[in-house]
Design an enzyme around this catalytic site. Structure first.
Site, PDB file in Angstrom:
ATOM      1  CG  ASP A   1      -1.770   1.200   1.351  1.00 43.91           C
ATOM      2  OD1 ASP A   1      -2.405   1.562   0.344  1.00 43.91           O
ATOM      3  OD2 ASP A   1      -1.807   1.803   2.430  1.00 43.91           O
TER       4      ASP A   1
ATOM      5  CG  ASP B   1      -0.817   7.913   1.022  1.00 43.99           C
ATOM      6  OD1 ASP B   1      -0.253   9.009   1.140  1.00 43.99           O
ATOM      7  OD2 ASP B   1      -1.352   7.530  -0.036  1.00 43.99           O
TER       8      ASP B   1
ATOM      9  CG  ASP C   1      -1.637   1.781   6.561  1.00 42.54           C
ATOM     10  OD1 ASP C   1      -2.050   1.550   5.402  1.00 42.54           O
ATOM     11  OD2 ASP C   1      -1.596   2.924   7.045  1.00 42.54           O
TER      12      ASP C   1
END
Length: 222
Positions: free
Chosen positions: A8, A10, A168
């Site tokens: 991922d 950001d 995240d």
């Protein structure tokens, strides 16, 4: 053994929160509004611009023209100054170099718009190193649907089940699991407050709390 690693963007690969915090807090100051706490903004980064702006303008509906105006101001400022403070997470440069030395391709599957993703990667000199970039515009269904995961796998010509995905947010892990990838929860990232209490319920294959631990987890799989 796994043959590729996808991240991922950001909160997993790049620590972008400081730039979002800078912009949101500057917008608050410009209108003499209470300054939004940095941690509160950080927790909303994975939810996108709308969620961050709602912290600053809770009384304005996202459907309101005024909210649209603020969103455009936010996005324009971010696009024009996209990497003032954004950096790879500590330890990530070494991890990416190690993957490249081992001829393990790495790439990105993100819900961040392509024009911003490409601009960010170019600003950090990662655009020529990234083997694949899949953004919302490339698919009909974004994460948590596995479609972008399968597209990334197809683009690098590696079976999804032979890929590690690191994220995240619950949707990252859900998408990775649905694609039968080996999933790693980056607990050092921008975990949503509503999902922080028990990380085991995300059902990731591994949970790491810093990039050195992430590197160790990846090396065990490749």
């Amino acid at each position: 053994m796994k043959k590729a690693v996808l991240f991922d963007l950001d909160g997993t690969l790049i620590d972008t929160a400081a730039d979002f915090i800078r912009i949101i807090q500057a917008m608050c100051k410009a209108e003499n509004k209470p300054i939004i706490d940095a941690d509160a903004i950080r927790a909303q980064v994975s939810e996108g611009a709308r969620a961050m702006l709602q912290l600053a303008y809770p009384d304005i509906s996202p459907q309101d023209e005024k909210f649209t105006h603020y969103r455009q101001l936010f996005l324009t400022e971010y696009e024009n100054n996209i990497a003032v403070e954004s950096r790879l997470f500590q330890g990530m440069p070494e991890l990416l170099s190690l993957l490249e030395e081992k001829k393990i391709p790495w790439g990105i599957v993100t819900n961040k718009p392509r024009y911003l993703s490409e601009r960010l990667l170019k600003a950090l000199h990662l655009d020529q190193r990234c083997a694949v970039l899949v953004c919302p515009e490339d698919v009909k269904n974004t994460k948590p649907d596995p479609e972008p995961m399968f597209l990334a796998a197809q683009n690098i010509d590696i079976d999804a089940q032979d890929i590690i995905y690191v994220g995240d947010h619950p949707r990252d892990i859900d998408a990775g699991r649905a694609a039968h990838m080996y999933t790693i929860l980056a607990a050092y990232g921008y975990l949503p407050h509503a999902h922080k209490d028990d990380l085991t319920v995300w059902q990731a294959d591994s949970i790491v709390h810093d990039v050195p631990s992430l590197q160790h987890s990846i090396l065990k799989q490749i």
